[in-house]
Scaffold this motif. Structure first.
Motif, PDB file in Angstrom:
ATOM      1  N   GLY A   1       0.222 -85.534 -34.664  1.00  0.00           N
ATOM      2  CA  GLY A   1      -0.467 -86.255 -35.532  1.00  0.00           C
ATOM      3  C   GLY A   1      -1.975 -85.881 -35.428  1.00  0.00           C
ATOM      4  N   VAL A   2      -2.909 -85.287 -34.127  1.00  0.00           N
ATOM      5  CA  VAL A   2      -4.218 -85.038 -34.828  1.00  0.00           C
ATOM      6  C   VAL A   2      -4.333 -84.339 -35.799  1.00  0.00           C
ATOM      7  CG1 VAL A   2      -5.949 -84.126 -33.003  1.00  0.00           C
ATOM      8  CG2 VAL A   2      -4.490 -85.117 -31.842  1.00  0.00           C
ATOM      9  N   GLN A   3      -3.892 -82.947 -36.021  1.00  0.00           N
ATOM     10  CA  GLN A   3      -4.113 -82.343 -37.163  1.00  0.00           C
ATOM     11  C   GLN A   3      -3.219 -82.467 -38.305  1.00  0.00           C
ATOM     12  OE1 GLN A   3      -1.862 -78.254 -34.626  1.00  0.00           O
ATOM     13  NE2 GLN A   3      -0.680 -78.735 -36.515  1.00  0.00           N
ATOM     14  N   LEU A   4      -2.652 -83.613 -38.585  1.00  0.00           N
ATOM     15  CA  LEU A   4      -2.620 -84.084 -40.088  1.00  0.00           C
ATOM     16  C   LEU A   4      -3.585 -85.243 -40.046  1.00  0.00           C
ATOM     17  CD1 LEU A   4       0.968 -85.459 -39.985  1.00  0.00           C
ATOM     18  CD2 LEU A   4      -0.005 -83.262 -41.266  1.00  0.00           C
ATOM     19  N   LYS A   5      -3.896 -85.499 -39.442  1.00  0.00           N
ATOM     20  CA  LYS A   5      -4.729 -86.993 -39.186  1.00  0.00           C
ATOM     21  C   LYS A   5      -6.634 -86.552 -39.652  1.00  0.00           C
ATOM     22  CE  LYS A   5      -8.020 -90.424 -37.088  1.00  0.00           C
ATOM     23  NZ  LYS A   5      -8.323 -91.239 -35.045  1.00  0.00           N
ATOM     24  N   ALA A   6      -6.922 -84.805 -39.240  1.00  0.00           N
ATOM     25  CA  ALA A   6      -7.474 -84.439 -39.319  1.00  0.00           C
ATOM     26  C   ALA A   6      -7.712 -83.437 -40.521  1.00  0.00           C
ATOM     27  CB  ALA A   6      -7.710 -83.123 -38.579  1.00  0.00           C
TER      28      ALA A   6
ATOM     29  N   THR B   1      -7.584 -79.379 -47.507  1.00  0.00           N
ATOM     30  CA  THR B   1      -6.930 -78.503 -46.368  1.00  0.00           C
ATOM     31  C   THR B   1      -5.589 -78.452 -46.165  1.00  0.00           C
ATOM     32  OG1 THR B   1      -6.633 -81.029 -45.872  1.00  0.00           O
ATOM     33  CG2 THR B   1      -8.769 -80.346 -45.273  1.00  0.00           C
ATOM     34  N   ALA B   2      -4.690 -78.160 -45.168  1.00  0.00           N
ATOM     35  CA  ALA B   2      -3.273 -77.375 -45.299  1.00  0.00           C
ATOM     36  C   ALA B   2      -3.359 -78.378 -43.794  1.00  0.00           C
ATOM     37  CB  ALA B   2      -2.972 -75.617 -45.140  1.00  0.00           C
ATOM     38  N   ALA B   3      -2.071 -79.393 -44.194  1.00  0.00           N
ATOM     39  CA  ALA B   3      -1.319 -80.259 -43.066  1.00  0.00           C
ATOM     40  C   ALA B   3      -0.670 -79.599 -42.598  1.00  0.00           C
ATOM     41  CB  ALA B   3      -1.145 -81.256 -43.840  1.00  0.00           C
TER      42      ALA B   3
ATOM     43  N   GLU C   1       7.990 -86.580 -45.924  1.00  0.00           N
ATOM     44  CA  GLU C   1       6.999 -86.611 -45.014  1.00  0.00           C
ATOM     45  C   GLU C   1       6.159 -85.698 -45.718  1.00  0.00           C
ATOM     46  OE1 GLU C   1       5.031 -85.359 -40.837  1.00  0.00           O
ATOM     47  OE2 GLU C   1       7.423 -85.548 -41.198  1.00  0.00           O
ATOM     48  N   ALA C   2       6.705 -84.968 -46.221  1.00  0.00           N
ATOM     49  CA  ALA C   2       5.366 -84.109 -46.839  1.00  0.00           C
ATOM     50  C   ALA C   2       4.759 -85.206 -48.254  1.00  0.00           C
ATOM     51  CB  ALA C   2       6.411 -81.817 -48.064  1.00  0.00           C
ATOM     52  N   GLU C   3       6.007 -84.890 -49.368  1.00  0.00           N
ATOM     53  CA  GLU C   3       5.278 -85.836 -49.922  1.00  0.00           C
ATOM     54  C   GLU C   3       4.817 -86.571 -50.144  1.00  0.00           C
ATOM     55  OE1 GLU C   3       5.377 -86.198 -54.507  1.00  0.00           O
ATOM     56  OE2 GLU C   3       6.438 -85.268 -53.268  1.00  0.00           O
ATOM     57  N   ALA C   4       4.056 -87.660 -49.211  1.00  0.00           N
ATOM     58  CA  ALA C   4       3.797 -88.711 -48.107  1.00  0.00           C
ATOM     59  C   ALA C   4       2.747 -87.995 -48.238  1.00  0.00           C
ATOM     60  CB  ALA C   4       4.835 -89.662 -47.281  1.00  0.00           C
ATOM     61  N   ILE C   5       2.361 -87.200 -47.051  1.00  0.00           N
ATOM     62  CA  ILE C   5       0.849 -86.779 -46.650  1.00  0.00           C
ATOM     63  C   ILE C   5       0.543 -86.062 -48.059  1.00  0.00           C
ATOM     64  CG2 ILE C   5      -0.038 -84.685 -45.957  1.00  0.00           C
ATOM     65  CD1 ILE C   5       2.350 -84.640 -44.088  1.00  0.00           C
ATOM     66  N   LEU C   6       0.861 -85.482 -48.838  1.00  0.00           N
ATOM     67  CA  LEU C   6       0.470 -85.150 -50.166  1.00  0.00           C
ATOM     68  C   LEU C   6       0.029 -86.701 -50.784  1.00  0.00           C
ATOM     69  CD1 LEU C   6       2.424 -82.259 -51.723  1.00  0.00           C
ATOM     70  CD2 LEU C   6       0.457 -81.734 -50.878  1.00  0.00           C
ATOM     71  N   ARG C   7       0.611 -87.556 -51.036  1.00  0.00           N
ATOM     72  CA  ARG C   7       0.714 -88.444 -52.090  1.00  0.00           C
ATOM     73  C   ARG C   7      -0.561 -89.884 -51.699  1.00  0.00           C
ATOM     74  NH1 ARG C   7       3.138 -90.078 -56.063  1.00  0.00           N
ATOM     75  NH2 ARG C   7       4.945 -88.933 -57.217  1.00  0.00           N
TER      76      ARG C   7
ATOM     77  N   ILE D   1       0.932 -77.492 -47.728  1.00  0.00           N
ATOM     78  CA  ILE D   1       1.480 -78.464 -46.719  1.00  0.00           C
ATOM     79  C   ILE D   1       2.401 -77.026 -46.492  1.00  0.00           C
ATOM     80  CG2 ILE D   1       4.161 -79.391 -46.281  1.00  0.00           C
ATOM     81  CD1 ILE D   1       2.116 -81.121 -47.040  1.00  0.00           C
ATOM     82  N   PHE D   2       1.584 -76.504 -44.973  1.00  0.00           N
ATOM     83  CA  PHE D   2       2.249 -75.206 -44.393  1.00  0.00           C
ATOM     84  C   PHE D   2       3.080 -75.725 -43.472  1.00  0.00           C
ATOM     85  CE2 PHE D   2      -1.238 -71.845 -43.970  1.00  0.00           C
ATOM     86  CZ  PHE D   2      -1.795 -72.285 -45.669  1.00  0.00           C
ATOM     87  N   ILE D   3       4.557 -74.955 -43.699  1.00  0.00           N
ATOM     88  CA  ILE D   3       5.498 -75.145 -42.826  1.00  0.00           C
ATOM     89  C   ILE D   3       6.110 -73.828 -42.587  1.00  0.00           C
ATOM     90  CG2 ILE D   3       8.349 -75.541 -42.880  1.00  0.00           C
ATOM     91  CD1 ILE D   3       7.401 -77.330 -45.575  1.00  0.00           C
ATOM     92  N   GLY D   4       6.687 -73.907 -40.880  1.00  0.00           N
ATOM     93  CA  GLY D   4       6.767 -72.365 -39.930  1.00  0.00           C
ATOM     94  C   GLY D   4       8.320 -72.928 -39.695  1.00  0.00           C
ATOM     95  N   ARG D   5       8.642 -73.453 -38.410  1.00  0.00           N
ATOM     96  CA  ARG D   5       9.927 -73.689 -37.992  1.00  0.00           C
ATOM     97  C   ARG D   5      10.599 -74.244 -38.855  1.00  0.00           C
ATOM     98  NH1 ARG D   5       7.219 -75.575 -32.071  1.00  0.00           N
ATOM     99  NH2 ARG D   5       5.548 -76.184 -33.537  1.00  0.00           N
ATOM    100  N   ALA D   6      10.474 -74.656 -39.443  1.00  0.00           N
ATOM    101  CA  ALA D   6      11.302 -75.174 -40.785  1.00  0.00           C
ATOM    102  C   ALA D   6      12.105 -73.835 -41.625  1.00  0.00           C
ATOM    103  CB  ALA D   6      11.206 -76.640 -41.826  1.00  0.00           C
ATOM    104  N   PHE D   7      11.060 -73.246 -41.467  1.00  0.00           N
ATOM    105  CA  PHE D   7      11.671 -71.974 -42.810  1.00  0.00           C
ATOM    106  C   PHE D   7      12.137 -71.170 -41.796  1.00  0.00           C
ATOM    107  CE2 PHE D   7       7.957 -72.867 -46.306  1.00  0.00           C
ATOM    108  CZ  PHE D   7       9.488 -72.441 -47.165  1.00  0.00           C
ATOM    109  N   LEU D   8      12.169 -70.924 -40.646  1.00  0.00           N
ATOM    110  CA  LEU D   8      12.563 -70.208 -40.150  1.00  0.00           C
ATOM    111  C   LEU D   8      14.150 -70.592 -39.595  1.00  0.00           C
ATOM    112  CD1 LEU D   8      10.904 -69.483 -36.792  1.00  0.00           C
ATOM    113  CD2 LEU D   8      10.684 -67.772 -39.023  1.00  0.00           C
ATOM    114  N   ASN D   9      14.647 -72.408 -39.724  1.00  0.00           N
ATOM    115  CA  ASN D   9      15.580 -72.237 -39.124  1.00  0.00           C
ATOM    116  C   ASN D   9      16.765 -72.150 -41.027  1.00  0.00           C
ATOM    117  OD1 ASN D   9      15.425 -73.366 -37.335  1.00  0.00           O
ATOM    118  ND2 ASN D   9      14.504 -75.715 -37.313  1.00  0.00           N
TER     119      ASN D   9
END
Length: 385
Positions: A287-292, A304-306, A315-321, A328-336
């Motif tokens: 939450g801190v990172q997204l707010k920043a 910025t990159a969330a 959620e990704a779409e809502a952040i952009l909108r 949108i930077f994604i890490g662990r979800a890509f590993l899964n």
């Protein structure tokens, strides 16, 4: 949002300088600790190649070290020597062939260098056991298992370190990377200069905010001026130390303003990693990172990159909108799921905004579906049902 909606921001192209991302889905840099002498290998080709094949707009490879002393572990990838260029070019060529833009994070571990591979632990490796001396803003160790006391960088050291980033950036461009990210976060080298908790210097690189930002700004300016204008450069920062009297979001905004002025293109908003005594389990770091990311994008006027456990396409779409970020930077979800964009496309995209690789598209893509309808769903008069 239905799959027929053509207005998904997540799947809309994005042009920055000379590059165009096919969508806003970016693979966050994730250390693999699997290189030998800084050279990427088949593991890296398959690892990163799977994300490109999976539809990512940007594939940002792991923190790649600009001088051997800066390796966080012996297995870090590197660009401190010319012999490391060609193995990277093999990977960037494949990423580009799959439609992804190849990006790379350039880094120096500073006082957190000379450590174990992450799956072994985060502890320091003694020199007599194969480790090496470390360097930082001041002789302040990270603490805990990362016990090594870094050498306080001299002015000559600072000049050499800045040139190491420049040389690494030039090699990255030669290797075929089109997006560079400077790693100024997590208590690594440049981060140790930014935070007053780790920078106890009394010269022009310590004390007030202007002085603490100087090293990072000098690196960013030199890198910008040494590579082609069409190459995109971003900066990853820890937006807060989560500690009293440390680095915070206000200082992050001031730093971002300076970075924008010298030609940086985006700010990747991470957090923490600067001091060892923070209990992250009790924090809402995501939450801190997204707010920043939202605050910096709004107040500074820089993309910025969330980042931070973004796993839901909605959620990704809502952040952009909500103008909370541009990327949108994604890490662990890509590993899964290296094909995460396929799943997101099922929810948000359509045949105008997402295309599978040809090898898959004939079967599961929109073109494949249309062909199946034409070939199969016909009545005796050759009309579609």
């Amino acid at each position: 949002m239905s799959s027929s909606d053509k207005s998904s921001l997540l799947f809309s192209p994005l042009k920055i300088r000379g590059i165009t991302l096919r969508n806003r889905i970016c693979v966050a840099p994730m250390a693999q600790c699997s290189a030998v002498d800084g050279v990427p290998n088949d593991w890296h080709l398959v690892h990163y190649g799977s994300f490109a094949k999976g539809g990512a707009g940007l594939v940002m490879v792991e923190a790649t070290i600009v001088e051997a002393r800066g390796r966080v572990s012996r297995g870090c990838t590197g660009l401190w020597d010319d012999h490391q260029i060609e193995p990277w070019r093999r990977i960037t060529t494949f990423l580009r062939a799959q439609g992804s833009v190849p990006g790379i994070q350039l880094a120096h571990g500073g006082r957190k260098a000379s450590g174990q591979p992450f799956w072994v632990g985060h502890g320091s490796v003694a020199d007599e056991d194969g480790g090496w001396p470390t360097i930082g803003a001041s002789a302040v160790p990270f603490g805990g298992a990362v016990w090594k006391v870094p050498k306080e960088a001299t002015i000559d050291d600072i000049d050499e370190l800045e040139e190491a980033f420049v040389s690494g950036a030039k090699r990255a461009v030669e290797a075929g990377f089109e997006v560079l990210e400077l790693h100024f976060a997590h208590g690594w080298l440049v981060s140790s200069f930014l935070s007053p908790l780790t920078n106890h210097r009394t010269d022009k690189y310590g004390g007030c905010l202007e002085n603490r930002m100087r090293f990072g700004l000098e690196i960013a300016a030199k890198v910008r001026n040494s590579i082609p204008e069409d190459i995109v450069i971003g900066v990853r920062i820890s937006v807060t130390d989560y500690a009293d009297n440390g680095w915070d979001i206000k200082q992050s905004i001031d730093f971002a303003k300076k970075l924008k002025t010298i030609g940086m293109d985006f700010i990747d908003c991470s957090s923490g990693g600067v001091v060892s005594y923070i209990d992250y389990n009790g924090l809402n770091a995501n939450g801190v990172q997204l707010k920043a990311a939202q605050s910096i994008q709004k107040e500074v006027g820089i993309a910025t990159a969330a980042v931070g456990k973004i796993v839901d396409p909605h959620e990704a779409e809502a952040i952009l909108r909500g103008n909370g970020a541009t990327l949108i930077f994604i890490g662990r979800a890509f590993l899964n799921n290296p094909h995460w964009p396929y799943m997101a496309a099922d929810v948000l995209a359509n045949k105008m905004s997402f295309k599978y690789p040809d090898q898959y598209d004939w079967c599961i893509g929109w073109r494949g579906f249309d062909k199946w309808r034409r070939d199969v769903l016909k009545d005796e008069n050759n009309n579609l049902f």
